[in-house]
Scaffold this active site. Structure first.
Site, PDB file in Angstrom:
ATOM      1  CB  CYS A  27       0.830  -2.678   4.657  1.00 14.05           C
ATOM      2  SG  CYS A  27       0.593  -3.774   6.070  1.00 14.05           S
ATOM      3  CG  ASP A  87      -0.338   0.145   2.534  1.00 19.04           C
ATOM      4  OD1 ASP A  87       0.912   0.213   2.587  1.00 19.04           O
ATOM      5  OD2 ASP A  87      -1.055   0.215   3.539  1.00 19.04           O
ATOM      6  CG  HIS A 146       7.316 -28.631  11.254  1.00 14.53           C
ATOM      7  ND1 HIS A 146       7.011 -28.064  12.469  1.00 14.53           N
ATOM      8  CD2 HIS A 146       8.634 -28.972  11.302  1.00 14.53           C
ATOM      9  CE1 HIS A 146       8.098 -28.038  13.211  1.00 14.53           C
ATOM     10  NE2 HIS A 146       9.101 -28.589  12.539  1.00 14.53           N
ATOM     11  CG  HIS A 193       9.154 -24.891  12.469  1.00 14.73           C
ATOM     12  ND1 HIS A 193       9.283 -24.709  13.824  1.00 14.73           N
ATOM     13  CD2 HIS A 193      10.285 -25.540  12.074  1.00 14.73           C
ATOM     14  CE1 HIS A 193      10.431 -25.231  14.243  1.00 14.73           C
ATOM     15  NE2 HIS A 193      11.068 -25.731  13.198  1.00 14.73           N
ATOM     16  CG  ASN A 194       4.807 -21.685  10.634  1.00 13.36           C
ATOM     17  OD1 ASN A 194       5.658 -20.877  11.020  1.00 13.36           O
ATOM     18  ND2 ASN A 194       4.145 -22.461  11.487  1.00 13.36           N
ATOM     19  CB  THR A 236       2.043  -3.189  10.913  1.00 20.02           C
ATOM     20  OG1 THR A 236       0.801  -3.537  10.270  1.00 20.02           O
ATOM     21  CG2 THR A 236       1.873  -1.890  11.697  1.00 20.02           C
TER      22      THR A 236
HETATM   23  C1  RB5 Z   1      -1.995   2.439   6.552  1.00 22.04           C
HETATM   24  O1  RB5 Z   1      -2.010   3.632   7.260  1.00 22.04           O
HETATM   25  C2  RB5 Z   1      -1.780   1.268   7.510  1.00 22.04           C
HETATM   26  O2  RB5 Z   1      -2.890   1.073   8.295  1.00 22.04           O
HETATM   27  C3  RB5 Z   1      -1.423   0.025   6.731  1.00 22.04           C
HETATM   28  O3  RB5 Z   1      -0.290   0.270   5.968  1.00 22.04           O
HETATM   29  C4  RB5 Z   1      -1.101  -1.238   7.525  1.00 22.04           C
HETATM   30  O4  RB5 Z   1      -0.136  -0.991   8.490  1.00 22.04           O
HETATM   31  C5  RB5 Z   1      -2.242  -2.011   8.011  1.00 22.04           C
HETATM   32  O5  RB5 Z   1      -2.071  -3.080   8.606  1.00 22.04           O
END
Ligand code: RB5
Length: 148
Positions: free
Chosen positions: A65, A8, A133, A98-99, A67
């Protein structure tokens, strides 16, 4: 290998760098966008990349993204996709060994690009260990079929 990648706006800059990095490593890259850093909704890109992996248009997926959390939530809704939100190199290895993870979800806001490159390197070069696994992962099959 064939790698499908998407992000994103929060992961855009690192996604661009990872596209170049993966090409330099000799991988074939399917860049599912976005093409600019304009604000977008991460689910749209998570699903595109996850579908590439699910339908074997790509061997692995990379999603970035802010996080990595939102991307992993959505990618994991797609059948045959095992997406791991990875923020340290050790988890990249374990998510494969493992996954048998087939999509790696990265944080573009909290993890630096060099660490994320290392995570991707390890993710793409670690084999699934199978054995006990595989027995555990087989328990995904009835859930994927019935949604129960
Ligand atoms: C965007 O602001 C943020 O929410 C997105 O990049 C992400 O971290 C969502 O999990």
């Amino acid at each position: 290998m064939k790698i499908s990648i998407g992000s994103d706006h929060a992961g855009f800059e690192q996604k661009q760098q990872l596209v170049e990095y993966l090409k330099e490593q000799g991988h074939e890259v399917i860049d599912r966008g976005p093409d600019t850093d304009e604000r977008v909704d991460y689910p749209d890109y998570a699903v595109k990349v996850a579908m590439d992996v699910s339908f074997k248009r790509a061997d692995y997926g990379v999603l970035v993204c802010g996080t990595g959390i939102g991307m992993s939530i959505f990618a994991n809704k797609i059948v045959r996709v095992r997406a791991a939100n990875v923020t340290i190199p050790e988890f990249a290895e374990l998510s494969r060994a493992h996954n048998d993870a087939n999509v790696v979800c990265l944080s573009g806001r909290f993890i630096d690009i060099e660490t994320n490159k290392k995570i991707v390197d390890i993710f793409l070069s670690t084999e699934f260990e199978g054995g006990r696994h595989a027995q555990r992962l087989a328990k995904l099959l009835p859930i994927e079929r019935t949604g129960a």
